[in-house]
Scaffold this motif. Structure first.
Motif, short mmCIF file in Angstrom:
data_model
loop_
_atom_site.label_atom_id
_atom_site.label_comp_id
_atom_site.label_asym_id
_atom_site.label_seq_id
_atom_site.Cartn_x
_atom_site.Cartn_y
_atom_site.Cartn_z
N PHE A 133 19.15 -59.87 24.42
CA PHE A 133 18.41 -59.18 25.47
C PHE A 133 18.80 -57.71 25.59
CE2 PHE A 133 16.66 -63.16 26.89
CZ PHE A 133 15.47 -62.79 27.49
N VAL A 134 20.11 -57.40 25.50
CA VAL A 134 20.48 -55.98 25.65
C VAL A 134 19.96 -55.15 24.47
CG1 VAL A 134 22.48 -56.28 27.18
CG2 VAL A 134 22.83 -56.30 24.73
N ILE A 135 19.99 -55.73 23.27
CA ILE A 135 19.44 -55.01 22.11
C ILE A 135 17.92 -54.90 22.26
CG2 ILE A 135 19.09 -55.09 19.61
CD1 ILE A 135 21.87 -56.38 19.39
N GLY A 136 17.31 -55.99 22.74
CA GLY A 136 15.85 -56.00 22.94
C GLY A 136 15.40 -54.92 23.92
N VAL A 149 26.64 -53.27 18.75
CA VAL A 149 25.65 -53.71 19.74
C VAL A 149 25.34 -52.56 20.70
CG1 VAL A 149 25.24 -55.24 21.72
CG2 VAL A 149 26.21 -56.16 19.61
N VAL A 150 26.39 -51.90 21.20
CA VAL A 150 26.20 -50.76 22.12
C VAL A 150 25.44 -49.64 21.39
CG1 VAL A 150 27.37 -48.95 23.45
CG2 VAL A 150 28.21 -51.30 23.53
N LEU A 151 25.84 -49.37 20.15
CA LEU A 151 25.18 -48.31 19.37
C LEU A 151 23.69 -48.59 19.23
CD1 LEU A 151 25.24 -45.81 17.52
CD2 LEU A 151 25.78 -47.33 15.62
N LEU A 152 23.34 -49.85 18.93
CA LEU A 152 21.94 -50.20 18.70
C LEU A 152 21.08 -49.90 19.92
CD1 LEU A 152 22.05 -53.56 16.70
CD2 LEU A 152 21.02 -51.40 15.97
N TYR A 153 21.54 -50.35 21.09
CA TYR A 153 20.65 -50.16 22.24
C TYR A 153 20.68 -48.74 22.79
CZ TYR A 153 24.33 -51.42 25.81
OH TYR A 153 25.44 -51.50 26.62
N VAL A 154 21.80 -48.03 22.64
CA VAL A 154 21.84 -46.63 23.11
C VAL A 154 21.07 -45.73 22.15
CG1 VAL A 154 23.33 -44.65 23.61
CG2 VAL A 154 23.99 -46.91 24.40
N LEU A 155 21.20 -45.99 20.86
CA LEU A 155 20.51 -45.18 19.85
C LEU A 155 18.99 -45.30 20.00
CD1 LEU A 155 21.27 -43.36 17.47
CD2 LEU A 155 21.06 -45.33 15.97
N THR A 175 18.21 -44.14 29.28
CA THR A 175 17.43 -45.15 30.01
C THR A 175 17.88 -46.55 29.61
OG1 THR A 175 15.57 -43.63 29.83
CG2 THR A 175 15.08 -45.83 30.62
N SER A 176 18.08 -46.73 28.32
CA SER A 176 18.52 -48.03 27.81
C SER A 176 19.89 -48.39 28.38
CB SER A 176 18.57 -47.96 26.29
OG SER A 176 19.04 -49.15 25.77
N ALA A 177 20.79 -47.40 28.42
CA ALA A 177 22.13 -47.66 28.96
C ALA A 177 22.03 -48.03 30.44
CB ALA A 177 23.01 -46.43 28.79
N ILE A 178 21.19 -47.31 31.18
CA ILE A 178 21.05 -47.57 32.62
C ILE A 178 20.43 -48.95 32.86
CG2 ILE A 178 19.71 -46.87 34.67
CD1 ILE A 178 20.30 -43.97 33.92
N TYR A 179 19.37 -49.27 32.12
CA TYR A 179 18.71 -50.58 32.30
C TYR A 179 19.65 -51.73 31.96
CZ TYR A 179 13.99 -48.79 33.25
OH TYR A 179 12.90 -48.21 33.83
N THR A 180 20.38 -51.59 30.86
CA THR A 180 21.29 -52.69 30.49
C THR A 180 22.46 -52.77 31.47
OG1 THR A 180 22.34 -51.20 28.92
CG2 THR A 180 20.78 -52.77 28.02
N GLU A 181 22.82 -51.63 32.07
CA GLU A 181 23.89 -51.67 33.08
C GLU A 181 23.48 -52.51 34.28
OE1 GLU A 181 24.60 -47.51 33.58
OE2 GLU A 181 25.88 -47.39 31.82
#
Lengths: 68, 645
Positions: free
Chosen positions: B19-22, B165-171, B176-182
């Motif tokens: 989900f976080v990568i998605g 995993v962090v790199l994938l969703y932040v990249l 926005t991705s970091a905030i949403y996953t937070e």
């Protein structure tokens, strides 16, 4: 920005909730498994909580979309 | 203390990761400019930025560290919330966000450039960029170590998989991705650890029974190895927040006096972190409008106020369980190598029950730890009477170690109470806390590096697409450097202590610069720049001339001589911050008066309180205004302090 975060949150917790609830139901008779949680079938109880939370999130997201 | 995971635990872990990568991939198509990628295009609603604000701060320190402090200091740890966070968050919302957001600065260092000059921005942005990388590395090192000790995962594998995993969703989705996953991680952390707290409280007989046990512990903490022999506290030392503090530093396990707590933590350190640290302020700056930006810290303050239940109470439960022999639990001892256990088992087998003192000394030497003499003597006698299997002797040795690894408290409770299923949820929550911390650091780093260093000094007039590409490249570089810092932290523990110490020197005086800059138009760039250096120098000198009792002169201070000895390191840190703040404040004000202003009143409009039109909030109902909400939060905070007085 584009995506309503309540959809993925709701979907994820609903799925985990279903998974944990079913696991709690299937393993409920295994007393040894739940000794460490003080004899409470915590999986079943908490699975329901997760499921309700996930469904509520999805409901909020769908309602917001309908209201535009 | 290894835990065996079942298929259901791995399934929960994989679902979360998917989900976080998605989310990152789903947001990728909205990333059309550098502003979208690095500042979220200022488009996010309040409840999301508010929960992200608190989640970015919910790294390893919060979950693991606060549970450890709960065990060491009891309910007084709540000062880090009700004194050391809420007032600062309200101040940020009501007084400072209008300048950060209204000035259209893209980062905190950029605000400093607009208010002062390039020198102040450069000093702040370089210090911040380096600091976030090390903070991220320290956190990831702790995660990989935990996964190694807890699940038997390979250190390198755990470090790289989590980082990728962090790199994938932040990249993919940027800030926005970091905030949403937070936000997702926030709910995961709350829902993952809440059952552990419930089961723990139920096991110790409820809140009142736990307090009764802790009152027994407080009058003789040495019996549980919670303090040195001979030290005693009042019965309320673990169960009251203010009573023991007002009794002076020797009357509470923190070793802190009330003034250092209120001024050092509650004002200098707290306001310095919550009001100036771009890692958290960035979340509020991503909000969709001024009202949302101001309400962000207020939304975050609500969970922050009740978080002690989730993160401090487990530590108190651990002490209560340790005090009750029937519960078959102890706060975990420090990790001892398997070879040391094998050696100690051999020592127990060959020890003479007739000479218990020699046996205790030999076992302590074999384990390399302080041991409980009575328990070792009993173990040796039992072994001599009826030989035991090695595993049983090892368990006896584990229970006889008279030292604690407080950082292991929360995980030991997860292991004790969570069956498969709930175990996967709790471990995923732990993983989520590390990931949100790392993503927060990396997104803050790439914004500051791209805008405040790269664009400011290396490539001023490039296209927006160029800065967007640079932001992505810096994200990859930031993750790789974080991994490098994690390896560095794992190899050079003492070097990391020194690096963190230097960061402490840099951060302690920072709030004085912001306070004068925002509320006194006469403050000059030269005053701010030299004042900051003066504050940093004062920090270093204070540290060099003071020490905490029990420490040898060196990294812990006192290396130029000991002008004053504090009862604890915490007291030393709080007073250091107070001195650094005062030095920076006085120097900045004095030098500003002696130097010419370089900014006109017009240039400072929107940057200084007296020159900025006040926000009327007339478009909002009175109960929705930040000042009103902030006041209510402060009243709630006071009530909590009184309830746990």
């Amino acid at each position: 920005m584009g995506l309503d975060i309540r959809y993925p949150i709701g979907l994820m917790f609903s799925l985990i909730g279903i998974l944990v609830t079913v696991y709690g139901l299937v393993t409920g008779s295994n007393k040894a498994l739940y000794e460490r949680s003080l004899g409470i079938n915590i999986n079943f109880i908490w699975g329901i909580v997760l499921l309700i939370f996930g469904a509520w999130m999805l409901f909020m997201a769908i309602r917001a979309k309908k209201q535009g | 203390m290894q835990i065996q995971l079942q298929w259901i635990d791995y399934t929960i872990l994989l679902l979360y990761t998917g989900f976080v990568i998605g989310i990152g991939f789903a947001l990728a198509r909205y990333m059309k400019s550098s502003s979208d990628f690095l500042t979220s295009g200022r488009s996010i609603p309040t409840w999301v930025t508010g929960l992200a604000f608190i989640s970015a701060n919910l790294g390893a320190l919060e979950l693991v560290g606060m549970a450890a402090s709960g065990a060491k200091y009891g309910i007084a740890t709540s000062h880090f919330y009700w004194v050391g966070a809420i007032p600062a968050m309200v101040f940020l919302a009501v007084f400072m966000m209008p300048f950060y957001y209204g000035s259209k600065a893209r980062s905190v260092p950029e605000y400093l450039k607009m208010r002062f000059d390039e020198r102040v921005r450069a000093l702040n942005s370089i210090a911040f960029a380096v600091m976030t990388l090390f903070a991220s590395g320290i956190s990831m090192n702790a995660l990989a170590k935990l996964m190694n000790q807890l699940l038997g995962w390979d250190y390198n594998l755990a470090l790289w998989v989590c980082s990728i995993v962090v790199l994938l969703y932040v990249l993919k989705g940027g800030l926005t991705s970091a905030i949403y996953t937070e936000v997702l991680q926030f709910f995961m952390i709350v829902l993952g650890f809440a059952p552990v707290v419930y089961l723990g409280l139920k096991d110790v007989g409820g809140w009142d029974a736990m307090n009764a046990t802790l009152q027994g512990v407080a009058v003789n903490p040495a019996a549980l190895n919670l303090a040195e022999p001979g030290i005693t506290y009042g019965a309320n030392a673990w169960t009251s927040a203010w009573g023991p503090l007002l009794g002076g530093p020797t009357a509470n396990p923190m070793g802190v006096d009330w003034f250092a707590m209120i001024f050092g933590l509650g004002f200098v350190l707290s306001f310095g972190y919550w009001c100036t640290n771009f890692l958290v302020v960035q979340r509020a700056m991503a909000a969709k409008n001024m009202t949302a930006a101001r309400n962000t810290p207020l939304v975050a303050a609500v969970p922050k106020m009740i978080f002690p239940i989730l993160v401090i109470v487990p530590g108190m439960i651990a002490v209560a369980l340790t005090a009750n022999p029937g519960k078959n639990y102890r706060i975990p001892p420090p990790v001892v190598a398997e070879a040391a256990y094998v050696h100690a088992v051999a020592v127990v087998k060959s020890a003479q029950p007739a000479d218990p003192a020699a046996a205790v000394k030999a076992v302590g030497a074999a384990l390399g730890k302080k041991v409980n003499g009575d328990k070792v003597t009993a173990l040796v006698a039992a072994q001599a009477a009826a030989p035991m299997p090695d595993a049983q002797i090892k368990e006896g040795l584990y229970n006889s170690i008279a030292e604690y690894d407080y950082d292991g408290v929360i995980l030991s409770l997860v292991k004790k109470y969570c069956p498969p299923g709930l175990l996967g949820l709790a471990l995923t929550a732990l993983l989520a806390s590390f990931m949100s911390g790392m993503a927060g650091n990396v997104t803050a780093f790439n914004t500051v590096f791209t805008y405040d260093l790269y664009q400011a000094y290396f490539a001023k007039d490039k296209s927006d697409a160029h800065y967007m590409t640079m932001g992505r490249v810096i994200t990859v570089v930031g993750i790789l450097l974080s991994i490098g810092c994690a390896y560095f932290a794992s190899m050079y523990n003492n070097a990391m202590d020194i690096i963190q110490l230097v960061f402490g020197f840099v951060n302690a005086p920072l709030f004085a610069t912001f306070l004068l800059g925002m509320f006194w138009k006469r403050t000059t760039g030269t005053g701010a720049f030299l004042g900051l250096f003066g504050g940093i120098g004062t920090s270093a000198m204070f540290h060099a001339l003071t020490i905490a009792s029990g420490n040898a002169p060196g990294v812990k201070g006192g290396y130029l001589g000991v002008a004053h000895s504090f009862p604890s390191e915490m007291a030393q840190n709080f007073w250091l911050a107070a001195f650094a703040f005062i030095a920076c404040f006085v120097l900045t004000a004095g030098i500003s008066l002696a130097t010419a202003r370089t900014k006109t009143d017009d240039e400072l409009k929107g940057l200084v309180y007296s020159l900025t039109p006040k926000i009327k909030d007339t478009d909002q109902a009175w109960y929705q205004r930040p000042a009103v909400i902030g006041s209510v939060l402060l009243v709630c905070c006071v009530i909590l302090n009184i309830l746990f007085w």
